[in-house]
Design a protein around this motif. Sequence first.
Motif, PDB file in Angstrom:
ATOM      1  N   ASN A 110      20.098   3.905 -31.651  1.00 52.91           N
ATOM      2  CA  ASN A 110      21.343   4.412 -32.235  1.00 52.91           C
ATOM      3  C   ASN A 110      21.087   5.293 -33.468  1.00 52.91           C
ATOM      4  O   ASN A 110      21.624   5.064 -34.546  1.00 52.91           O
ATOM      5  CB  ASN A 110      22.284   3.255 -32.586  1.00 52.91           C
ATOM      6  N   VAL A 111      20.232   6.303 -33.295  1.00 48.92           N
ATOM      7  CA  VAL A 111      19.938   7.245 -34.371  1.00 48.92           C
ATOM      8  C   VAL A 111      20.247   8.663 -33.896  1.00 48.92           C
ATOM      9  O   VAL A 111      20.275   8.946 -32.699  1.00 48.92           O
ATOM     10  CB  VAL A 111      18.465   7.158 -34.831  1.00 48.92           C
ATOM     11  N   SER A 112      20.443   9.539 -34.847  1.00 51.15           N
ATOM     12  CA  SER A 112      20.748  10.934 -34.507  1.00 51.15           C
ATOM     13  C   SER A 112      19.480  11.655 -34.049  1.00 51.15           C
ATOM     14  O   SER A 112      18.356  11.201 -34.304  1.00 51.15           O
ATOM     15  CB  SER A 112      21.327  11.647 -35.723  1.00 51.15           C
ATOM     16  N   GLU A 113      19.688  12.780 -33.411  1.00 59.17           N
ATOM     17  CA  GLU A 113      18.557  13.582 -32.951  1.00 59.17           C
ATOM     18  C   GLU A 113      17.739  14.073 -34.145  1.00 59.17           C
ATOM     19  O   GLU A 113      16.511  14.084 -34.105  1.00 59.17           O
ATOM     20  CB  GLU A 113      19.069  14.773 -32.146  1.00 59.17           C
ATOM     21  N   LYS A 114      18.418  14.448 -35.224  1.00 60.22           N
ATOM     22  CA  LYS A 114      17.728  14.924 -36.428  1.00 60.22           C
ATOM     23  C   LYS A 114      16.838  13.829 -37.013  1.00 60.22           C
ATOM     24  O   LYS A 114      15.688  14.086 -37.363  1.00 60.22           O
ATOM     25  CB  LYS A 114      18.756  15.383 -37.459  1.00 60.22           C
ATOM     26  N   HIS A 115      17.365  12.614 -37.099  1.00 63.62           N
ATOM     27  CA  HIS A 115      16.578  11.501 -37.647  1.00 63.62           C
ATOM     28  C   HIS A 115      15.369  11.199 -36.748  1.00 63.62           C
ATOM     29  O   HIS A 115      14.263  10.951 -37.247  1.00 63.62           O
ATOM     30  CB  HIS A 115      17.449  10.258 -37.812  1.00 63.62           C
ATOM     31  N   ALA A 116      15.581  11.214 -35.446  1.00 66.43           N
ATOM     32  CA  ALA A 116      14.483  10.956 -34.508  1.00 66.43           C
ATOM     33  C   ALA A 116      13.406  12.028 -34.644  1.00 66.43           C
ATOM     34  O   ALA A 116      12.205  11.721 -34.638  1.00 66.43           O
ATOM     35  CB  ALA A 116      15.014  10.906 -33.083  1.00 66.43           C
ATOM     36  N   TYR A 117      13.824  13.272 -34.796  1.00 61.84           N
ATOM     37  CA  TYR A 117      12.883  14.376 -34.954  1.00 61.84           C
ATOM     38  C   TYR A 117      12.081  14.223 -36.247  1.00 61.84           C
ATOM     39  O   TYR A 117      10.871  14.423 -36.263  1.00 61.84           O
ATOM     40  CB  TYR A 117      13.650  15.700 -34.943  1.00 61.84           C
ATOM     41  N   GLN A 118      12.770  13.836 -37.346  1.00 61.22           N
ATOM     42  CA  GLN A 118      12.078  13.629 -38.626  1.00 61.22           C
ATOM     43  C   GLN A 118      11.055  12.500 -38.526  1.00 61.22           C
ATOM     44  O   GLN A 118       9.946  12.609 -39.048  1.00 61.22           O
ATOM     45  CB  GLN A 118      13.088  13.329 -39.732  1.00 61.22           C
ATOM     46  N   GLU A 119      11.429  11.424 -37.870  1.00 60.60           N
ATOM     47  CA  GLU A 119      10.513  10.291 -37.720  1.00 60.60           C
ATOM     48  C   GLU A 119       9.300  10.674 -36.865  1.00 60.60           C
ATOM     49  O   GLU A 119       8.166  10.299 -37.170  1.00 60.60           O
ATOM     50  CB  GLU A 119      11.244   9.104 -37.102  1.00 60.60           C
ATOM     51  N   LEU A 120       9.540  11.430 -35.824  1.00 61.97           N
ATOM     52  CA  LEU A 120       8.437  11.885 -34.977  1.00 61.97           C
ATOM     53  C   LEU A 120       7.500  12.787 -35.765  1.00 61.97           C
ATOM     54  O   LEU A 120       6.271  12.675 -35.637  1.00 61.97           O
ATOM     55  CB  LEU A 120       8.985  12.611 -33.745  1.00 61.97           C
ATOM     56  N   ASP A 173      -0.231  20.954 -30.749  1.00 63.53           N
ATOM     57  CA  ASP A 173       0.548  21.001 -31.978  1.00 63.53           C
ATOM     58  C   ASP A 173       1.155  22.390 -32.176  1.00 63.53           C
ATOM     59  O   ASP A 173       2.320  22.525 -32.532  1.00 63.53           O
ATOM     60  CB  ASP A 173      -0.332  20.627 -33.167  1.00 63.53           C
ATOM     61  N   PHE A 174       0.373  23.411 -31.925  1.00 66.00           N
ATOM     62  CA  PHE A 174       0.860  24.785 -32.072  1.00 66.00           C
ATOM     63  C   PHE A 174       1.959  25.098 -31.054  1.00 66.00           C
ATOM     64  O   PHE A 174       2.984  25.688 -31.381  1.00 66.00           O
ATOM     65  CB  PHE A 174      -0.299  25.772 -31.910  1.00 66.00           C
ATOM     66  N   MET A 175       1.753  24.688 -29.814  1.00 68.70           N
ATOM     67  CA  MET A 175       2.693  25.037 -28.743  1.00 68.70           C
ATOM     68  C   MET A 175       4.041  24.345 -28.872  1.00 68.70           C
ATOM     69  O   MET A 175       5.042  24.869 -28.396  1.00 68.70           O
ATOM     70  CB  MET A 175       2.096  24.689 -27.384  1.00 68.70           C
ATOM     71  N   TYR A 176       4.077  23.177 -29.493  1.00 72.61           N
ATOM     72  CA  TYR A 176       5.325  22.413 -29.542  1.00 72.61           C
ATOM     73  C   TYR A 176       5.776  22.101 -30.963  1.00 72.61           C
ATOM     74  O   TYR A 176       6.536  21.183 -31.189  1.00 72.61           O
ATOM     75  CB  TYR A 176       5.173  21.123 -28.740  1.00 72.61           C
ATOM     76  N   LYS A 177       5.331  22.875 -31.930  1.00 76.25           N
ATOM     77  CA  LYS A 177       5.684  22.637 -33.329  1.00 76.25           C
ATOM     78  C   LYS A 177       7.121  23.075 -33.614  1.00 76.25           C
ATOM     79  O   LYS A 177       7.621  24.005 -33.006  1.00 76.25           O
ATOM     80  CB  LYS A 177       4.730  23.408 -34.235  1.00 76.25           C
ATOM     81  N   ASP A 178       7.757  22.383 -34.532  1.00 73.09           N
ATOM     82  CA  ASP A 178       9.103  22.714 -35.005  1.00 73.09           C
ATOM     83  C   ASP A 178      10.155  22.704 -33.899  1.00 73.09           C
ATOM     84  O   ASP A 178      11.111  23.467 -33.935  1.00 73.09           O
ATOM     85  CB  ASP A 178       9.115  24.070 -35.721  1.00 73.09           C
ATOM     86  N   GLY A 179       9.970  21.870 -32.914  1.00 68.62           N
ATOM     87  CA  GLY A 179      10.980  21.711 -31.869  1.00 68.62           C
ATOM     88  C   GLY A 179      11.050  22.856 -30.882  1.00 68.62           C
ATOM     89  O   GLY A 179      11.974  22.930 -30.082  1.00 68.62           O
TER      90      GLY A 179
END
Length: 81
Positions: free
Chosen positions: A5-15, A52-58
């Motif tokens: 039950n977390v937002s997409e932004k929070h999940a992205y930050q945690e990842l 890391d380069f190919m999938y950085k910053d979403g």
Amino acid sequence: MKQYNVSEKHAYQELNKQVEKSWKDINQEMLRPTAIPMHLLTWVLNFARTGDFMYKDGEDLFTNGGEVIKENIVTLFIDPV
């Protein structure tokens, strides 16, 4: 995200935090002596760098790389520093 039950932004930050911690672990382990040959470890490290380069910053540069990939290839192989 739904499970915890977390937002997409929070999940992205945690990842991103986990990815940063993993890079620190990888870099520390590369400095320690091991029975595994260094050229093999370097190959694995370079593979991780590519991911890391190919999938950085979403962004998915593997699928939608276009100009970004082209510019990096030119910089690395055609006009090196």
